[in-house]
Design an enzyme around this catalytic site. Structure first.
Site, PDB file in Angstrom:
ATOM      1  N   TYR A  31       0.844  -1.202   0.000  1.00 44.37           N
ATOM      2  CA  TYR A  31       0.000   0.000   0.000  1.00 44.37           C
ATOM      3  C   TYR A  31       0.878   1.250   0.000  1.00 44.37           C
ATOM      4  O   TYR A  31       0.715   2.144  -0.853  1.00 44.37           O
ATOM      5  CB  TYR A  31      -0.926  -0.009   1.237  1.00 44.37           C
ATOM      6  CG  TYR A  31      -1.568   1.323   1.495  1.00 44.37           C
ATOM      7  CD1 TYR A  31      -2.459   1.880   0.577  1.00 44.37           C
ATOM      8  CD2 TYR A  31      -1.267   2.060   2.659  1.00 44.37           C
ATOM      9  CE1 TYR A  31      -3.037   3.124   0.806  1.00 44.37           C
ATOM     10  CE2 TYR A  31      -1.846   3.293   2.895  1.00 44.37           C
ATOM     11  CZ  TYR A  31      -2.720   3.824   1.959  1.00 44.37           C
ATOM     12  OH  TYR A  31      -3.281   5.058   2.182  1.00 44.37           O
TER      13      TYR A  31
ATOM     14  N   ASP B 136       3.037  -2.848  10.966  1.00 45.45           N
ATOM     15  CA  ASP B 136       2.759  -1.709  11.853  1.00 45.45           C
ATOM     16  C   ASP B 136       4.035  -1.153  12.487  1.00 45.45           C
ATOM     17  O   ASP B 136       4.630  -1.807  13.348  1.00 45.45           O
ATOM     18  CB  ASP B 136       1.849  -2.167  13.014  1.00 45.45           C
ATOM     19  CG  ASP B 136       0.386  -1.940  12.748  1.00 45.45           C
ATOM     20  OD1 ASP B 136       0.053  -1.207  11.803  1.00 45.45           O
ATOM     21  OD2 ASP B 136      -0.422  -2.490  13.515  1.00 45.45           O
TER      22      ASP B 136
ATOM     23  N   ARG C 100      -0.089   6.475  17.429  1.00 50.88           N
ATOM     24  CA  ARG C 100      -0.435   7.087  16.144  1.00 50.88           C
ATOM     25  C   ARG C 100      -0.848   8.541  16.348  1.00 50.88           C
ATOM     26  O   ARG C 100      -1.287   8.947  17.424  1.00 50.88           O
ATOM     27  CB  ARG C 100      -1.626   6.350  15.488  1.00 50.88           C
ATOM     28  CG  ARG C 100      -1.313   4.940  15.032  1.00 50.88           C
ATOM     29  CD  ARG C 100      -0.374   4.943  13.827  1.00 50.88           C
ATOM     30  NE  ARG C 100      -0.014   3.597  13.389  1.00 50.88           N
ATOM     31  CZ  ARG C 100       1.003   2.894  13.872  1.00 50.88           C
ATOM     32  NH1 ARG C 100       1.782   3.389  14.829  1.00 50.88           N
ATOM     33  NH2 ARG C 100       1.279   1.685  13.386  1.00 50.88           N
TER      34      ARG C 100
ATOM     35  N   HIS D 272     -10.233  -0.145  11.137  1.00 51.08           N
ATOM     36  CA  HIS D 272      -9.597   0.980  11.809  1.00 51.08           C
ATOM     37  C   HIS D 272      -9.943   1.032  13.294  1.00 51.08           C
ATOM     38  O   HIS D 272     -11.069   0.728  13.696  1.00 51.08           O
ATOM     39  CB  HIS D 272      -9.985   2.295  11.126  1.00 51.08           C
ATOM     40  CG  HIS D 272      -9.395   2.394   9.749  1.00 51.08           C
ATOM     41  ND1 HIS D 272      -8.060   2.629   9.524  1.00 51.08           N
ATOM     42  CD2 HIS D 272      -9.945   2.241   8.534  1.00 51.08           C
ATOM     43  CE1 HIS D 272      -7.823   2.623   8.239  1.00 51.08           C
ATOM     44  NE2 HIS D 272      -8.955   2.391   7.603  1.00 51.08           N
TER      45      HIS D 272
HETATM   46  N1  UDP Z   1      -5.221  -1.456  16.019  1.00 47.29           N
HETATM   47  C1  UDP Z   1      -5.494  -2.336  17.050  1.00 47.29           C
HETATM   48  N2  UDP Z   1      -6.633  -3.085  16.958  1.00 47.29           N
HETATM   49  C2  UDP Z   1      -7.486  -3.014  15.892  1.00 47.29           C
HETATM   50  C3  UDP Z   1      -7.199  -2.097  14.859  1.00 47.29           C
HETATM   51  C4  UDP Z   1      -6.052  -1.337  14.949  1.00 47.29           C
HETATM   52  O1  UDP Z   1      -4.756  -2.452  18.015  1.00 47.29           O
HETATM   53  O2  UDP Z   1      -8.484  -3.744  15.881  1.00 47.29           O
HETATM   54  C5  UDP Z   1      -4.015  -0.617  16.105  1.00 47.29           C
HETATM   55  C6  UDP Z   1      -3.084  -0.801  14.912  1.00 47.29           C
HETATM   56  O3  UDP Z   1      -2.195  -1.865  15.159  1.00 47.29           O
HETATM   57  C7  UDP Z   1      -2.395   0.571  14.886  1.00 47.29           C
HETATM   58  C8  UDP Z   1      -3.442   1.522  15.428  1.00 47.29           C
HETATM   59  O4  UDP Z   1      -4.413   0.717  16.094  1.00 47.29           O
HETATM   60  O5  UDP Z   1      -1.298   0.569  15.761  1.00 47.29           O
HETATM   61  C9  UDP Z   1      -4.138   2.309  14.351  1.00 47.29           C
HETATM   62  O6  UDP Z   1      -4.564   1.391  13.369  1.00 47.29           O
HETATM   63  P1  UDP Z   1      -5.559   1.778  12.199  1.00 47.29           P
HETATM   64  O7  UDP Z   1      -5.857   0.523  11.432  1.00 47.29           O
HETATM   65  O8  UDP Z   1      -6.706   2.526  12.765  1.00 47.29           O
HETATM   66  O9  UDP Z   1      -4.740   2.805  11.301  1.00 47.29           O
HETATM   67  P2  UDP Z   1      -3.300   2.634  10.573  1.00 47.29           P
HETATM   68  O10 UDP Z   1      -2.285   3.133  11.562  1.00 47.29           O
HETATM   69  O11 UDP Z   1      -3.116   1.206  10.193  1.00 47.29           O
HETATM   70  O12 UDP Z   1      -3.407   3.536   9.399  1.00 47.29           O
END
Ligand code: UDP
Length: 343
Positions: free
Chosen positions: A159, A303, A239, A207
Site C-alpha cells: 500500500y 505496523d 499514532r 480501523h
Molecule cells: N489497532 C489495534 N486493533 C485493531 C485495529 C487497529 O490495536 O483492531 C491498532 C493498529 O495496530 C495501529 C493503530 O491501532 O497501531 C491504528 O490502526 P488503524 O488501522 O486505525 O490505522 P493505521 O495506523 O493502520 O493507518
C-alpha cells in the site's frame, strides 16, 4: 462556457465525502467520480445532512456523481472533454495495509495504473492541477520523530509503495508536462463531520477508532489490541490522529495554493501528537461512560511502533491550522455519529 468544476475521485469515500461537502458549502460545484465499491452514495446527498435546516437559504454548490471506475480510460477522456474541469482532488484508492500484503496486484493496478489513466486524461485535456492523497505509510519505519517531509521514504508494505510510486509519477509528470501537484501525506484520519451527517464507515472495518466505538455500543463481540510489547510508554502502538474536517480544510488550502502558485509541493498532515492504542480505548471509555473490554493479540504485520507527523511546513506555507484534532473532539464526533446511525 460551462461552469468550472472540481473533479473529486473517490468523493463518496470517507475523506473525499467530507471534503466534497465542505467545497459545496463554499458554493463550489463538484464532479464526484466513484465506483462505489467502498464509497457511500448517500454521503453525497446534502439533503440528508443533519445540521443543514437552512439548506434552501444557502448557496450550496452542486455535485454530479459519475459512477465509473478509473480503469476506464475511455470514460475518463469523455469526462474531461465534456466538463470544464478546473482541478482534481484524487482520493480514490484502496487503503487496507493487510490486504495490500496478501493481494499486491490489486493495489498496484487500482492505485498506480488507474492513477496513470487519470493523469493521462488530465494531460490530454490540459488540466494541470491535482491534489493527491498520500500517506505517512510512504515513510516506513521512522528513523526520527516527528516525521518531516524530508524523511527518507522506505515503505514497508505494498500500500505504502503504491502511494510512493504515484508520488514519483507526479514528480515526473510535473517535470515533463508542466502538471502542478500538491501531495498531502496524511497521518491517521479519524472522527466525523462537525457539521454534516457523515462519518467513517468501512466494510470490512479495520480501523481502531470505529472498532472501539462499535465495541462501546455493543455492536461487536471482540476488540483486539495488536501488540503490547512495543517500545512505547504502555507497549501499544502510537499514532497521530487527525480530524477528517481538518484534513478536508487542508485540501481546500491546497487548491488555493495551486491557484496562486505555479509550483508543486508536498505536505504532511498530522497533529504532531501521538496517542497509544490503550489511551484511545481509555479515552473512549470515559466519553461513553462504559467499560470497553479488549484482548491483547499478536502484533499486526506492517505496523511501525510510532508514527507522529511534523506538519510545520503545511502550517507555514498553506496556513493549515487543525482545529478539531484533540483526541477528545475526534472521539466525541465519531461516537456521536456512530450512535446516530441505524444499523
Ligand atoms: N489497532 C489495534 N486493533 C485493531 C485495529 C487497529 O490495536 O483492531 C491498532 C493498529 O495496530 C495501529 C493503530 O491501532 O497501531 C491504528 O490502526 P488503524 O488501522 O486505525 O490505522 P493505521 O495506523 O493502520 O493507518
Amino acid at each position: 462556457m460551462a461552469e468550472k468544476r472540481i473533479l473529486v475521485t473517490g468523493g463518496a469515500g470517507y475523506i473525499g465525502s467530507h471534503t466534497n461537502a465542505m467545497l459545496r458549502k463554499m458554493g463550489k460545484s463538484t464532479l464526484v467520480l466513484d465506483n462505489l465499491s467502498y464509497g457511500h452514495k448517500q454521503s453525497l446527498d446534502l439533503l440528508s445532512y443533519s445540521h443543514t435546516e437552512n439548506l434552501a437559504q444557502n448557496s450550496y454548490g452542486d455535485t454530479f456523481l459519475i459512477h465509473a471506475d478509473l480503469n476506464d480510460s475511455f470514460a475518463l477522456k469523455k469526462i474531461f472533454s465534456h466538463y470544464e474541469i478546473d482541478s482534481v482532488l484524487h482520493f480514490a484508492a484502496f487503503a487496507y495495509v493487510g490486504e495490500s500484503v496478501s493481494d499486491p496486484a490489486k493495489y498496484y493496478r487500482n492505485n498506480v495504473a488507474n492513477t496513470l489513466n487519470l493523469l493521462e486524461a488530465m494531460k490530454e485535456s490540459g488540466c494541470k492541477k491535482i491534489v493527491f492523497s498520500s500517506t505517512c505509510a510512504t515513510y516506513g519505519n521512522p528513523l526520527e520523530l516527528p516525521l518531516k517531509e524530508s524523511h527518507p521514504q522506505n515503505p514497508i508494505n505494498p500500500y505504502g509503495r503504491s502511494k510512493l510510486m504515484i508520488e514519483q509519477i507526479l514528480h515526473d509528470f510535473s517535470h515533463a508536462y508542466g502538471l502542478n501537484y500538491v501531495i498531502l501525506r496524511y497521518f491517521n484520519a479519524a472522527g466525523a463531520s462537525m457539521e454534516f451527517n457523515i462519518g467513517e464507515s468501512h466494510s470490512p472495518e479495520t480501523h481502531l477508532i470505529p472498532l472501539v466505538i462499535q465495541k462501546a455500543l455493543g455492536q461487536r463481540k471482540t476488540l483486539s489490541v495488536f501488540g503490547q510489547d512495543y517500545d512505547t510508554k504502555d507497549g501499544s502502538c502510537i499514532r497521530d490522529y487527525i480530524h477528517v474536517d481538518d484534513l478536508a480544510t487542508a485540501h481546500i488550502l491546497a487548491l488555493d495554493y495551486l491557484d496562486s502558485h505555479q509550483k508543486s509541493e508536498v505536505f504532511n498532515l498530522g497533529n504532531g501528537e501521538g496517542f497509544s492504542v490503550l489511551e484511545v480505548i481509555q479515552k473512549m471509555s470515559e466519553i461513553a461512560n462504559i467499560e470497553i473490554p479488549y484482548t491483547i493479540e499478536e502484533r499486526r504485520a506492517g505496523d511501525p511502533a510510532v508514527l507522529i507527523g511534523d506538519a510545520t511546513k503545511a502550517k507555514e506555507i498553506l496556513g493549515y491550522n487543525p482545529s478539531f484534532s484533540s483526541l477528545e473532539t475526534i472521539l466525541k464526533s465519531a461516537y456521536q455519529w456512530h450512535t446516530n446511525q441505524r444499523y
